[in-house]
Write a protein that holds these residues in place. Structure first.
Motif, mmCIF file in Angstrom:
data_model
loop_
_atom_site.group_PDB
_atom_site.id
_atom_site.type_symbol
_atom_site.label_atom_id
_atom_site.label_comp_id
_atom_site.label_asym_id
_atom_site.label_seq_id
_atom_site.Cartn_x
_atom_site.Cartn_y
_atom_site.Cartn_z
ATOM 1 N N GLU A 3 0.829 -1.199 0.000
ATOM 2 C CA GLU A 3 0.000 0.000 0.000
ATOM 3 C C GLU A 3 0.866 1.251 0.000
ATOM 4 O O GLU A 3 0.525 2.261 -0.612
ATOM 5 C CB GLU A 3 -0.926 -0.017 1.216
ATOM 6 C CG GLU A 3 -2.004 -1.092 1.145
ATOM 7 C CD GLU A 3 -2.815 -1.174 2.416
ATOM 8 O OE1 GLU A 3 -2.648 -0.290 3.269
ATOM 9 O OE2 GLU A 3 -3.604 -2.121 2.556
ATOM 10 N N SER A 4 2.004 1.190 0.714
ATOM 11 C CA SER A 4 2.913 2.331 0.753
ATOM 12 C C SER A 4 3.505 2.599 -0.625
ATOM 13 O O SER A 4 3.602 3.745 -1.062
ATOM 14 C CB SER A 4 4.024 2.073 1.773
ATOM 15 O OG SER A 4 4.959 3.126 1.760
ATOM 16 N N SER A 64 -6.586 -1.539 -1.314
ATOM 17 C CA SER A 64 -5.843 -2.205 -2.381
ATOM 18 C C SER A 64 -5.681 -3.702 -2.131
ATOM 19 O O SER A 64 -5.920 -4.520 -3.025
ATOM 20 C CB SER A 64 -4.466 -1.553 -2.543
ATOM 21 O OG SER A 64 -3.665 -2.277 -3.448
ATOM 22 N N HIS A 65 -5.278 -4.075 -0.922
ATOM 23 C CA HIS A 65 -5.009 -5.492 -0.629
ATOM 24 C C HIS A 65 -6.268 -6.339 -0.787
ATOM 25 O O HIS A 65 -6.237 -7.409 -1.409
ATOM 26 C CB HIS A 65 -4.457 -5.629 0.787
ATOM 27 C CG HIS A 65 -4.188 -7.049 1.189
ATOM 28 N ND1 HIS A 65 -3.135 -7.780 0.676
ATOM 29 C CD2 HIS A 65 -4.852 -7.884 2.041
ATOM 30 C CE1 HIS A 65 -3.155 -9.000 1.192
ATOM 31 N NE2 HIS A 65 -4.181 -9.087 2.018
ATOM 32 N N LYS A 66 -7.376 -5.855 -0.245
ATOM 33 C CA LYS A 66 -8.630 -6.607 -0.324
ATOM 34 C C LYS A 66 -9.098 -6.747 -1.772
ATOM 35 O O LYS A 66 -9.485 -7.844 -2.209
ATOM 36 C CB LYS A 66 -9.707 -5.908 0.505
ATOM 37 C CG LYS A 66 -11.066 -6.596 0.441
ATOM 38 C CD LYS A 66 -12.106 -5.856 1.265
ATOM 39 C CE LYS A 66 -13.457 -6.552 1.174
ATOM 40 N NZ LYS A 66 -14.495 -5.843 1.982
ATOM 41 N N ILE A 153 -5.040 0.640 -6.731
ATOM 42 C CA ILE A 153 -4.927 -0.793 -6.448
ATOM 43 C C ILE A 153 -3.600 -1.310 -6.995
ATOM 44 O O ILE A 153 -3.222 -0.988 -8.127
ATOM 45 C CB ILE A 153 -6.070 -1.598 -7.102
ATOM 46 C CG1 ILE A 153 -7.426 -0.979 -6.791
ATOM 47 C CG2 ILE A 153 -6.034 -3.053 -6.651
ATOM 48 C CD1 ILE A 153 -8.560 -1.599 -7.578
ATOM 49 N N ARG A 154 -2.924 -2.117 -6.200
ATOM 50 C CA ARG A 154 -1.712 -2.777 -6.679
ATOM 51 C C ARG A 154 -2.094 -4.174 -7.162
ATOM 52 O O ARG A 154 -2.357 -5.076 -6.361
ATOM 53 C CB ARG A 154 -0.652 -2.855 -5.584
ATOM 54 C CG ARG A 154 0.684 -3.382 -6.098
ATOM 55 C CD ARG A 154 1.799 -3.222 -5.086
ATOM 56 N NE ARG A 154 3.075 -3.628 -5.643
ATOM 57 C CZ ARG A 154 3.863 -2.860 -6.383
ATOM 58 N NH1 ARG A 154 3.492 -1.615 -6.640
ATOM 59 N NH2 ARG A 154 5.004 -3.302 -6.854
ATOM 60 N N VAL A 155 -2.141 -4.340 -8.465
ATOM 61 C CA VAL A 155 -2.539 -5.613 -9.059
ATOM 62 C C VAL A 155 -1.847 -5.748 -10.408
ATOM 63 O O VAL A 155 -1.671 -4.762 -11.130
ATOM 64 C CB VAL A 155 -4.079 -5.685 -9.212
ATOM 65 C CG1 VAL A 155 -4.598 -4.585 -10.129
ATOM 66 C CG2 VAL A 155 -4.525 -7.041 -9.712
ATOM 67 N N SER A 156 -1.443 -6.953 -10.743
ATOM 68 C CA SER A 156 -0.715 -7.166 -11.994
ATOM 69 C C SER A 156 -1.636 -7.000 -13.196
ATOM 70 O O SER A 156 -2.845 -7.238 -13.116
ATOM 71 C CB SER A 156 -0.085 -8.562 -12.009
ATOM 72 O OG SER A 156 -1.087 -9.555 -12.110
ATOM 73 N N SER A 157 -1.047 -6.610 -14.304
ATOM 74 C CA SER A 157 -1.824 -6.459 -15.540
ATOM 75 C C SER A 157 -2.361 -7.806 -16.004
ATOM 76 O O SER A 157 -3.429 -7.884 -16.613
ATOM 77 C CB SER A 157 -0.950 -5.834 -16.633
ATOM 78 O OG SER A 157 0.207 -6.625 -16.865
ATOM 79 N N THR A 182 -4.204 1.562 -11.319
ATOM 80 C CA THR A 182 -3.603 0.299 -10.891
ATOM 81 C C THR A 182 -2.094 0.380 -11.099
ATOM 82 O O THR A 182 -1.615 1.049 -12.015
ATOM 83 C CB THR A 182 -4.154 -0.909 -11.673
ATOM 84 O OG1 THR A 182 -3.872 -0.755 -13.074
ATOM 85 C CG2 THR A 182 -5.651 -1.059 -11.463
ATOM 86 N N VAL A 183 -1.374 -0.317 -10.227
ATOM 87 C CA VAL A 183 0.080 -0.408 -10.341
ATOM 88 C C VAL A 183 0.435 -1.885 -10.400
ATOM 89 O O VAL A 183 0.071 -2.657 -9.511
ATOM 90 C CB VAL A 183 0.788 0.257 -9.148
ATOM 91 C CG1 VAL A 183 2.297 0.059 -9.248
ATOM 92 C CG2 VAL A 183 0.457 1.739 -9.099
ATOM 93 N N GLY A 184 1.135 -2.276 -11.464
ATOM 94 C CA GLY A 184 1.496 -3.674 -11.652
ATOM 95 C C GLY A 184 2.755 -4.062 -10.909
ATOM 96 O O GLY A 184 3.374 -3.258 -10.206
ATOM 97 N N LYS A 185 3.152 -5.319 -11.074
ATOM 98 C CA LYS A 185 4.328 -5.838 -10.377
ATOM 99 C C LYS A 185 5.606 -5.143 -10.816
ATOM 100 O O LYS A 185 6.569 -5.069 -10.060
ATOM 101 C CB LYS A 185 4.438 -7.347 -10.613
ATOM 102 C CG LYS A 185 3.354 -8.151 -9.903
ATOM 103 C CD LYS A 185 3.565 -9.638 -10.086
ATOM 104 C CE LYS A 185 2.520 -10.433 -9.318
ATOM 105 N NZ LYS A 185 2.705 -11.901 -9.477
ATOM 106 N N ARG A 186 5.634 -4.662 -12.031
ATOM 107 C CA ARG A 186 6.810 -3.943 -12.523
ATOM 108 C C ARG A 186 6.688 -2.439 -12.294
ATOM 109 O O ARG A 186 7.363 -1.647 -12.953
ATOM 110 C CB ARG A 186 7.010 -4.237 -14.008
ATOM 111 C CG ARG A 186 7.307 -5.712 -14.298
ATOM 112 C CD ARG A 186 7.542 -5.947 -15.775
ATOM 113 N NE ARG A 186 7.836 -7.351 -16.047
ATOM 114 C CZ ARG A 186 8.064 -7.845 -17.255
ATOM 115 N NH1 ARG A 186 8.026 -7.039 -18.315
ATOM 116 N NH2 ARG A 186 8.323 -9.127 -17.416
#
Length: 227
Positions: A3-4, A64-66, A153-157, A182-186
């Motif tokens: 989240e940070s 985001s996590h949920k 939200i932090r989630v992969s594309s 959204t923000v992906g893993k990269r």
């Protein structure tokens, strides 16, 4: 920690977003700003418009996590395997009851029909449950009122792509006028939905926050220095 990270990237993006769209360099940004109701905006942006009105922008990343977990689980498992167990249990029970009654003709059709109905009913209820969970997370933004509201939200594309629940979330945010990032893993940030201005029942949305008065003073002083 996630989240940070998404908070940092979303704040940086929104700072550039409003600097470009509103041509504002004097944008104030504060983290974890409390409302008078005891809730918190993960980030609150504020600036003074050309007509001297104050404009507030809230960012929510705490959900985001949920949300990522719901989307990831659906992407991986769909509506789940338990609905197949439900259909099997219904079929077995109905077939056994038909066998006890000696109704062979009924036994050939009724168990299968009941299993089919049970399967689709279970699927429909499961889908509605997931959608209600997504809606409940989005509705949290009502507790952080602002002219513009954003959800990060932090989630992969890969998880987002071809995901019916991701599509539902996008449409839900669009219907409620909420911006969606959204923000992906990269660490690639994607803008899915821009917000629509909300209607304020007070003088401005800063009045909902405990730091509202101090933000107005700082913005007014900043405006006077520029003028």
């Amino acid at each position: 920690m996630a989240e940070s990270r998404i908070g940092d990237q979303a704040i940086e993006f929104l700072g550039s977003y409003y600097a470009k769209h509103e041509k504002k360099s004097g944008l104030l940004v504060n983290r974890l700003v409390a409302t008078h109701q005891g809730t918190f905006a993960d980030a609150l942006f504020a600036y003074q418009k050309h007509d001297n009105c104050f404009f507030a922008v809230s960012l929510n990343t705490s959900a985001s996590h949920k949300l990522a977990r719901l989307l990831s689980t659906y992407k991986k498992n769909g509506l789940g395997k338990s609905r197949y167990l439900t259909a099997t249990a219904i079929f077995g029970t109905a077939a056994y009851l038909c066998y006890l009654t000696g109704s062979w003709l009924i036994m050939a059709s009724i168990p299968a029909l009941l299993a089919f109905i049970g399967f689709h009913l279970h699927s429909r209820l499961r889908k509605r449950y997931i959608q209600q969970q997504l809606k409940a997370a989005v509705d949290q933004l009502k507790q952080q009122p602002a002219d513009h509201q954003w959800l990060g939200i932090r989630v992969s594309s890969l998880c987002w792509r071809s995901n019916a629940m991701a599509d539902y979330l996008s449409k839900l945010c669009e219907r409620k006028g909420i911006g969606l990032l959204t923000v992906g893993k990269r660490s690639r940030l994607t803008l899915h939905q821009e917000p629509r201005p909300a209607t304020c029942r007070r003088s401005d949305f800063l009045s909902y926050y405990t730091q509202g008065d101090s933000l107005r003073r700082e913005l007014s002083e900043q405006f006077m220095r520029v003028a």
